[in-house]
Design an enzyme around this catalytic site. Structure first.
Site, PDB file in Angstrom:
ATOM      1  N   LYS A  35      24.059  -5.823   9.911  1.00 33.58           N
ATOM      2  CA  LYS A  35      23.129  -6.474  10.855  1.00 33.58           C
ATOM      3  C   LYS A  35      22.009  -7.194  10.111  1.00 33.58           C
ATOM      4  CE  LYS A  35      21.098  -3.783  14.054  1.00 33.58           C
ATOM      5  NZ  LYS A  35      19.636  -3.830  14.283  1.00 33.58           N
ATOM      6  N   SER A  36      21.410  -6.519   9.139  1.00 34.85           N
ATOM      7  CA  SER A  36      20.288  -7.139   8.400  1.00 34.85           C
ATOM      8  C   SER A  36      20.737  -8.425   7.725  1.00 34.85           C
ATOM      9  CB  SER A  36      19.774  -6.177   7.327  1.00 34.85           C
ATOM     10  OG  SER A  36      19.171  -5.073   7.921  1.00 34.85           O
ATOM     11  N   ARG A  95      19.732 -12.602   8.454  1.00 35.33           N
ATOM     12  CA  ARG A  95      19.231 -13.457   7.364  1.00 35.33           C
ATOM     13  C   ARG A  95      20.159 -14.633   7.095  1.00 35.33           C
ATOM     14  NH1 ARG A  95      17.212  -8.428   7.165  1.00 35.33           N
ATOM     15  NH2 ARG A  95      15.302  -7.962   5.969  1.00 35.33           N
ATOM     16  N   GLY A 114      13.930  -5.919  16.671  1.00 35.38           N
ATOM     17  CA  GLY A 114      12.695  -5.994  15.890  1.00 35.38           C
ATOM     18  C   GLY A 114      12.858  -6.909  14.688  1.00 35.38           C
ATOM     19  N   ASP A 147      17.473   3.888   8.910  1.00 37.34           N
ATOM     20  CA  ASP A 147      18.209   3.724  10.168  1.00 37.34           C
ATOM     21  C   ASP A 147      19.258   4.816  10.397  1.00 37.34           C
ATOM     22  OD1 ASP A 147      16.764   1.468  10.776  1.00 37.34           O
ATOM     23  OD2 ASP A 147      18.224   0.093   9.883  1.00 37.34           O
ATOM     24  N   SER A 162       8.228  -1.555   4.594  1.00 31.51           N
ATOM     25  CA  SER A 162       8.954  -2.258   5.655  1.00 31.51           C
ATOM     26  C   SER A 162       9.552  -3.558   5.153  1.00 31.51           C
ATOM     27  CB  SER A 162       8.020  -2.553   6.837  1.00 31.51           C
ATOM     28  OG  SER A 162       8.645  -3.481   7.706  1.00 31.51           O
ATOM     29  N   GLN A 179      11.094  -5.597   7.042  1.00 34.56           N
ATOM     30  CA  GLN A 179      10.850  -6.639   8.043  1.00 34.56           C
ATOM     31  C   GLN A 179       9.525  -7.340   7.767  1.00 34.56           C
ATOM     32  OE1 GLN A 179      11.152  -4.727  11.866  1.00 34.56           O
ATOM     33  NE2 GLN A 179      13.377  -4.574  11.752  1.00 34.56           N
ATOM     34  N   ARG A 192       6.912  -2.397  20.824  1.00 26.98           N
ATOM     35  CA  ARG A 192       6.885  -2.088  19.386  1.00 26.98           C
ATOM     36  C   ARG A 192       5.749  -2.840  18.674  1.00 26.98           C
ATOM     37  NH1 ARG A 192      12.872  -2.252  17.086  1.00 26.98           N
ATOM     38  NH2 ARG A 192      11.795  -1.371  15.285  1.00 26.98           N
TER      39      ARG A 192
HETATM   40  C1  S3P Z   1      15.439  -4.028   8.763  1.00 31.77           C
HETATM   41  C2  S3P Z   1      14.431  -3.225   8.249  1.00 31.77           C
HETATM   42  C3  S3P Z   1      14.135  -1.876   8.750  1.00 31.77           C
HETATM   43  C4  S3P Z   1      15.271  -1.338   9.600  1.00 31.77           C
HETATM   44  C5  S3P Z   1      15.789  -2.343  10.582  1.00 31.77           C
HETATM   45  C6  S3P Z   1      16.319  -3.562   9.853  1.00 31.77           C
HETATM   46  C7  S3P Z   1      15.654  -5.380   8.207  1.00 31.77           C
HETATM   47  O1  S3P Z   1      12.975  -1.950   9.550  1.00 31.77           O
HETATM   48  O2  S3P Z   1      14.847  -0.179  10.284  1.00 31.77           O
HETATM   49  O3  S3P Z   1      16.833  -1.787  11.364  1.00 31.77           O
HETATM   50  O4  S3P Z   1      16.715  -5.974   8.462  1.00 31.77           O
HETATM   51  O5  S3P Z   1      14.768  -5.852   7.482  1.00 31.77           O
HETATM   52  P1  S3P Z   1      11.495  -1.809   8.904  1.00 31.77           P
HETATM   53  O6  S3P Z   1      11.291  -2.950   8.024  1.00 31.77           O
HETATM   54  O7  S3P Z   1      10.562  -1.811  10.087  1.00 31.77           O
HETATM   55  O8  S3P Z   1      11.481  -0.500   8.171  1.00 31.77           O
END
Ligand code: S3P
Length: 433
Positions: A22-23, A27, A94, A315, A167, A169, A122
């Site tokens: 997913k990440s 991107r 998120g 996660d 984080s 993100q 959030r």
């Molecule tokens: C993610 C970062 C994580 C993770 C999320 C995906 C990302 O969150 O929990 O499911 O793709 O950068 P955080 O950056 O808030 O820890």
């Protein structure tokens, strides 16, 4: 309202490939959209979260073709995005909202982002604050939540920023804004987090320098289109790793899984608990390490989870808590307060569900204590959190009775086809509307 009904027991066998990471999927769309030229993406996660990112870029004028095997993104270049005619809907994601906020802060047009009920509660100040330091103009709801409005035509300035929490993100949001800023942006991490943004930016020919905890990026660099092969998501594979560990007479092989060292904390934690997890066929594909992962049944024991592994398994905790419930002895987690601000409060929601199923679990401010024991049947609430729903369906392998899990539709955000794949592997799970 979709719910899962799970029958107790079962063994897992076979070779499986879970859906794309997913990440990396988010991107891949973001960077190929702002690159010069056409990028081909294979292994993209066709889940609701990453599709929301894809639709957002289509709404900003990027032409994206999809077929069963690949996605072709016709990049518009760093300054080629167009103003969307309606708010960008980020759904449950998120990652989509926080990464896009960094990118939107640097555009010449105004934009608005909205999310579902969970995403709208959030915290967004963690990304709004550094972006405002860069000169962005962003409006949120009074407690720093979505909907978010971004003013265009602001000239962003590079910043040096110490992340207040681990984080990826927030780090990625600042790096994306840094691409549109004057000067060199520097981000420092309190501990390592997933580095997919840095790796993929380099894949697009962009210079990103990492030195220990520090990441540096110069503004106004051109990205050049490239082809991307997305590995299977280790966060989805983790459900099967725990499932094969706790079920009797099980052996599974998970194929072509991304094993970037910033993501493999769950493997380390399971091994510390006594799990039998073996990596084979290790190679690097498109700048990301991948491997096949073989998992066999094992007797698990409770552990104190090392805090440095927390961001590397962030996660995977819902399903790791199920492993702890099936283990002998006590498992203690601390340093994981971030779990309280995920798609649900994953500490409280897991404590509530485990307690319903007869397991002694105590929530702490930043973690949990779980005493391994006998899981009984019962009805639990997922609170619309995909990973909670899948974790409790894995618990049924060791349960003494049926488990009903409510509010499971959001499993489609990260793992479309979960019920079919889990059933084929040997889990007794059925979805009902
Ligand atoms: C993610 C970062 C994580 C993770 C999320 C995906 C990302 O969150 O929990 O499911 O793709 O950068 P955080 O950056 O808030 O820890």
């Amino acid at each position: 309202m979709t719910y899962f009904q799970c029958s107790p027991g079962g063994s897992l066998t076979g070779d499986f490939r879970v859906p794309g990471d997913k990440s990396i999927s988010h991107r891949s769309i973001i960077l190929s959209s702002i690159a010069e030229g056409d990028s081909r993406i294979s292994g993209f996660l066709e889940g609701e979260d990453s599709l929301n990112t894809l639709k957002a870029f289509q709404a900003m004028g990027v032409s994206i073709e999809r077929n069963a095997h690949q996605i072709v993104v016709h990049g518009v270049g760093l300054n080629g995005l167009k103003a969307p005619t309606a708010p960008l809907e980020m759904g449950n994601s998120g990652t989509a909202m926080r990464l896009l906020l960094g990118l939107l802060a640097g555009q010449s047009f105004d934009s608005v982002m909205t999310g579902d009920e969970s995403l709208s509660s959030r915290p967004m100040n963690r990304v709004i604050n550094p972006l405002q330091k860069m000169g962005a103009e962003i409006q949120s709801q009074p407690c720093g939540t979505a909907p978010l409005s971004v003013k265009g035509n602001r000239r962003l300035q590079a910043i040096e920023y110490d992340l207040p929490m681990a984080s990826a993100q927030v780090k990625s949001c600042i790096l994306l804004a840094g691409l549109y800023a004057d000067g060199e942006t520097v981000v420092r991490e309190p501990s390592p987090t997933r580095d997919h943004s840095e790796r993929m930016l380099r894949g697009f020919g962009c210079e990103v320098r990492s030195d220990g905890a520090e990441i540096r990026i110069n503004g106004r660099q051109e990205l050049n289109a490239t082809d991307i092969e997305i590995p299977a998501d280790i966060s989805s594979a983790a459900f099967f790793m725990v499932a094969a560990s706790i079920a009797t007479k099980s052996e599974i092989k998970l194929l072509h899984v991304g094993v970037n060292p910033t993501r493999t904390g769950a493997i380390d934690i399971l091994r510390l608990m006594g799990a039998d997890v073996i990596l084979s066929n290790q190679k690097e594909v498109g700048g990301e390490p991948v491997a096949d992962i073989t998992v066999r049944s094992a007797r698990l024991k409770g552990i104190v989870i090392p805090e440095e592994l927390v961001p590397l398994a962030i996660d995977e905790f819902p399903v790791l808590f199920i492993a702890a419930a099936c283990a002998q002895g006590e498992t203690v987690l601390s340093g994981a307060e971030e779990l309280r601000v995920k798609e649900s409060d994953r500490i409280q929601v897991m404590v509530d569900g485990l307690t319903t199923l007869g397991i002694r679990a105590i929530a702490t401010d930043d973690g949990i204590c779980i005493q391994g024991g006998v899981i009984r049947g019962g009805e639990v609430e997922s609170h619309g959190d995909h990973r909670i729903a899948m974790a409790f369906s894995v618990a049924s392998l060791c349960a003494r009775g049926d488990i009903k899990i409510n509010n499971c539709a959001n499993v489609n955000t990260s793992f479309p086809g979960f019920v079919q794949l889990a059933s084929a592997a040997g889990l007794g799970v059925t979805a009902y509307e």
